[in-house]
Enzyme design. Structure first.
Site: not given
Length: 270
Positions: A132, A145
């Site tokens: 990401s 996360y």
């Protein structure tokens, strides 16, 4: 010889679009996910389905063995399964934090372990880890996360050097804001966990920012095309960045100080 590809998280979003595109490009594609019913459209196209939970060792072993029994090789592993569970660190139960690591990092690592003996035997292969843009910066309510995605980067950078001697490439994909179910899951969890705690004011602003990002996010095919490019490349790059906001945000993260970047990010939560 057609390339044999295993992709996790193939039931939706980036995973599903990547499976379709690689099949169209002539690969033999195995799509793995917990929800087989969500992949029936892939089956009709010719993708081979595997019921696999990346937190369940037995299901991963079974899936890899099934592919090897039928194809005698695995050329590409795409570790795409993952999710974002948001909430203030103070509020998130440690059990939930551990589960997010199980899905986003330990499952990825275990499946990689399972395919590597065959790839070493072939003296070729590609491990493609979907990370990401959030692997390079943090944000409030996303501690766990972002921690998993930082871990994916560190694991991948180390693994790349380990596997170079065996002709195996390790590739990181860094998507930006993408129109998938990820965003809704993340913001729903954030509201559920911290929407009524001491952090509620900033959480509500953060949820609004996520909603706005969802409106202008890139379609999953943008990332699928980048993954397909990496699969086809004889000498793939170590990292590919694509999708709404990714390049500019990662550029700003590189050139700005921590405090200035924090201020910039918080200014978006109005």
């Amino acid at each position: 010889m057609k390339k044999v590809v295993l992709i996790t998280g193939a039931s939706a979003g980036i995973g599903k679009e990547t499976a379709k595109l690689l099949l169209k490009n002539g690969c033999i594609v195995y799509g793995a996910a917990r929800r087989l019913e969500k992949m029936q459209d892939l089956k009709e196209l010719g993708v081979k389905l595997l019921e696999m939970d990346v937190t369940d060792d037995e299901s991963m072993i079974k899936g890899v063995n099934e592919i090897l029994a039928k194809e005698q090789k695995i050329d590409v592993l795409i570790n795409n399964a993952g999710y974002g569970s948001y909430g203030a660190l103070e509020d998130v139960p440690i059990s939930e934090a551990k589960y997010q690591f199980e899905v986003n990092i330990f499952g990825l690592a275990r499946l990689t372990q399972l395919v590597l003996p065959q790839m070493r035997k072939q003296n070729s292969g590609k491990i493609i880890n979907v990370s990401s843009m959030g692997s390079k910066f943090g944000e409030p309510h996303g501690a766990w996360y972002h921690a998993t995605k930082y871990a994916v980067e560190g694991l991948s950078d180390s693994l790349r050097m380990e596997l170079k001697q065996f002709g195996i490439d390790v590739i990181i994909i860094q998507p930006g804001a993408i129109l998938t179910e990820w965003n809704k899951i993340a913001r729903d969890n954030m509201m559920k966990i911290s929407g009524n705690t001491a952090y509620k004011n900033l959480v509500q602003k953060h949820v609004k920012m996520f909603e706005n990002a969802d409106e202008r996010g890139s379609k999953p095919i943008v990332i699928a095309e980048i993954i397909a490019k990496a699969v086809a490349a004889e000498k793939p790059k170590t990292r590919y960045v694509a999708g709404e906001g990714a390049k500019i945000i990662l550029f700003l993260r590189r050139i700005l100080s921590d405090r200035i970047f924090d201020k910039l990010l918080l200014s978006q939560m109005k």
